[in-house]
Design an enzyme around this catalytic site. Sequence first.
Site, PDB file in Angstrom:
ATOM      1  N   PHE A 141     -15.867 -48.861 -23.539  1.00  0.00           N
ATOM      2  CA  PHE A 141     -14.911 -49.735 -24.230  1.00  0.00           C
ATOM      3  C   PHE A 141     -15.443 -51.155 -24.181  1.00  0.00           C
ATOM      4  O   PHE A 141     -15.586 -51.738 -23.112  1.00  0.00           O
ATOM      5  CB  PHE A 141     -13.504 -49.693 -23.622  1.00  0.00           C
ATOM      6  CG  PHE A 141     -12.556 -50.568 -24.413  1.00  0.00           C
ATOM      7  CD1 PHE A 141     -11.941 -50.097 -25.552  1.00  0.00           C
ATOM      8  CD2 PHE A 141     -12.347 -51.899 -24.051  1.00  0.00           C
ATOM      9  CE1 PHE A 141     -11.118 -50.917 -26.327  1.00  0.00           C
ATOM     10  CE2 PHE A 141     -11.527 -52.728 -24.812  1.00  0.00           C
ATOM     11  CZ  PHE A 141     -10.918 -52.232 -25.947  1.00  0.00           C
ATOM     12  N   ASP A 226     -21.324 -55.480 -19.177  1.00  0.00           N
ATOM     13  CA  ASP A 226     -20.008 -55.921 -19.624  1.00  0.00           C
ATOM     14  C   ASP A 226     -19.092 -55.909 -18.404  1.00  0.00           C
ATOM     15  O   ASP A 226     -18.588 -54.864 -17.986  1.00  0.00           O
ATOM     16  CB  ASP A 226     -19.479 -54.988 -20.724  1.00  0.00           C
ATOM     17  CG  ASP A 226     -18.086 -55.404 -21.217  1.00  0.00           C
ATOM     18  OD1 ASP A 226     -17.435 -56.216 -20.539  1.00  0.00           O
ATOM     19  OD2 ASP A 226     -17.646 -54.890 -22.263  1.00  0.00           O
ATOM     20  N   LYS A 255     -11.553 -61.882 -19.998  1.00  0.00           N
ATOM     21  CA  LYS A 255     -10.306 -61.599 -19.279  1.00  0.00           C
ATOM     22  C   LYS A 255      -9.966 -62.627 -18.196  1.00  0.00           C
ATOM     23  O   LYS A 255      -9.480 -63.692 -18.524  1.00  0.00           O
ATOM     24  CB  LYS A 255     -10.319 -60.161 -18.752  1.00  0.00           C
ATOM     25  CG  LYS A 255     -10.282 -59.152 -19.905  1.00  0.00           C
ATOM     26  CD  LYS A 255      -9.692 -57.812 -19.552  1.00  0.00           C
ATOM     27  CE  LYS A 255      -9.341 -57.049 -20.815  1.00  0.00           C
ATOM     28  NZ  LYS A 255     -10.290 -56.002 -21.188  1.00  0.00           N
TER      29      LYS A 255
HETATM   30  C1  LIG Z   1     -10.903 -55.842 -22.550  1.00  0.00           C
HETATM   31  C2  LIG Z   1     -12.330 -55.518 -22.648  1.00  0.00           C
HETATM   32  C3  LIG Z   1     -13.105 -55.958 -23.729  1.00  0.00           C
HETATM   33  C4  LIG Z   1     -12.516 -56.679 -24.917  1.00  0.00           C
HETATM   34  O1  LIG Z   1     -11.888 -57.866 -24.579  1.00  0.00           O
HETATM   35  P1  LIG Z   1     -10.849 -58.540 -25.607  1.00  0.00           P
HETATM   36  O2  LIG Z   1     -10.539 -59.866 -24.989  1.00  0.00           O
HETATM   37  O3  LIG Z   1      -9.656 -57.622 -25.658  1.00  0.00           O
HETATM   38  O4  LIG Z   1     -11.533 -58.628 -26.923  1.00  0.00           O
HETATM   39  C5  LIG Z   1     -14.457 -55.673 -23.715  1.00  0.00           C
HETATM   40  N1  LIG Z   1     -15.021 -55.012 -22.698  1.00  0.00           N
HETATM   41  C6  LIG Z   1     -14.303 -54.552 -21.643  1.00  0.00           C
HETATM   42  C7  LIG Z   1     -14.997 -53.830 -20.531  1.00  0.00           C
HETATM   43  C8  LIG Z   1     -12.939 -54.784 -21.586  1.00  0.00           C
HETATM   44  O5  LIG Z   1     -12.230 -54.329 -20.568  1.00  0.00           O
END
Ligand SMILES: *Cc1c(COP(=O)(O)O)cnc(C)c1O
Length: 433
Positions: A141, A226, A255
């Site tokens: 994700f 990520d 985040k």
């Molecule tokens: C939440 C998340 C995203 C996307 O972040 P947004 O601020 O919602 O665009 C990307 N990678 C990971 C691992 C995430 O948990």
Amino acid sequence: MSTTDEIIELSERHSAHNYHPLPVVVSEARGAWVTDVEGRRYLDCLAGYSSLNFGHGNPAILNAAQEQLQRVTLTSRAFFHDRFADFCAGLADLCGKDMVLPMNTGAEAVETAVKVARKWGYEVKGVAPGRAEIIVMDGNFHGRTTTIVSFSTDPDARDGFGPATPGFTIVEYGSAEAVREAITPDTVAVLLEPIQGEAGVLVPPAGYLTRVREICTENNVLFIADEIQSGLGRTGDTFACEHEGVVPDMYVLGKALGGGVVPVSAVVADASVLRVIKPGQHGSTFGGNPLACAVGGAVLDLLKTGEYQARARELGALLHERLRALIGPAGEGGHGVVAVRGRGLWAGVDIDPSIATGREVCEALMRRGVLAKDTHGSTIRLAPPLVISEEDLNWAVDRLTEVLDELSGTAAPAEAAEQAPVPSPRTPELSGR
Ligand SMILES: *Cc1c(COP(=O)(O)O)cnc(C)c1O
């Protein structure tokens, strides 16, 4: 003031149904606790998918934001502003890298990493134009843009949004061998989550990150981590990659970097990588704005104390010990939990699907004063703010135990009827609080 039902009805009528929220309408929050419009209190065990690692209304973060609101909030990157340099230098330092490229949302930061990796591939590695390949993981994700969903393996996220952006190869998560086999001379990067959050808090096998790091180095391929959800204290370290002592070439952050106040994201890498981006080639009107930098700077100060990481480590050990005790058939020594995964204050709890769906467990938890989120049918994700007190954490696991016993029909009837009162919010002593 409108009631919960009225607000939900109006929301459903006038907002796209791209989420399926629990029927709770939050109107205030502090620390690990939120209050709804009816005055009911809940322990927040989702923390905005780890955006609220430092708690709701963290005083140090709020102070930084309030002070900045009075001074200057937006300049655009057409000019410098007096918050920019300190934030970028501080974040680069936290990551042990040279440079930061600030954006806003997580998806934008992932897009940035993809663009940087491709450009690095063409200009530094010497990949032929238009041929750059990025290896990504099954179950990933990384956000919701058209390019990112192009390499999602979740049909809900991907299907119906094509045509897909080419240039991505999907391999099995947790298999370093699969990464090695997928590498070609055109591979510019491997993009992965060191722990897969949305997939259900999946922790890869020990040694996986180390081996992927080695494979990337051997093949002149960028390792992109990520850490949007796993980073900034959640797992007990500043970054989840640290658990194996691995340093990626690019960190993708978001985040919690925005302190639960504003969206702040960034790509952090050495100059040898980020210098491939020249003026006009990438940007964002809001990226690196003064308010974002002030809030992000306050977050960096909190992380520098190490207290939040230590808290996630210590309370995480307690959380996992208590959750593991729920494993086993309901009424036969266990409470209907099939598996528990995670690290630090982050857990994926698989519930025996014959007892209830994850959604049903979350609804029952909500009625008892705990907010959590299900994922993939029968998994509950727990990620409370790192400021949660030990008592409150125990209280949340007690409520989960009750809910599982109630749903599996193994609770003594008297016990099931008796709802434990929601305790007064407790806020531990931490710097910045
Ligand atoms: C939440 C998340 C995203 C996307 O972040 P947004 O601020 O919602 O665009 C990307 N990678 C990971 C691992 C995430 O948990």
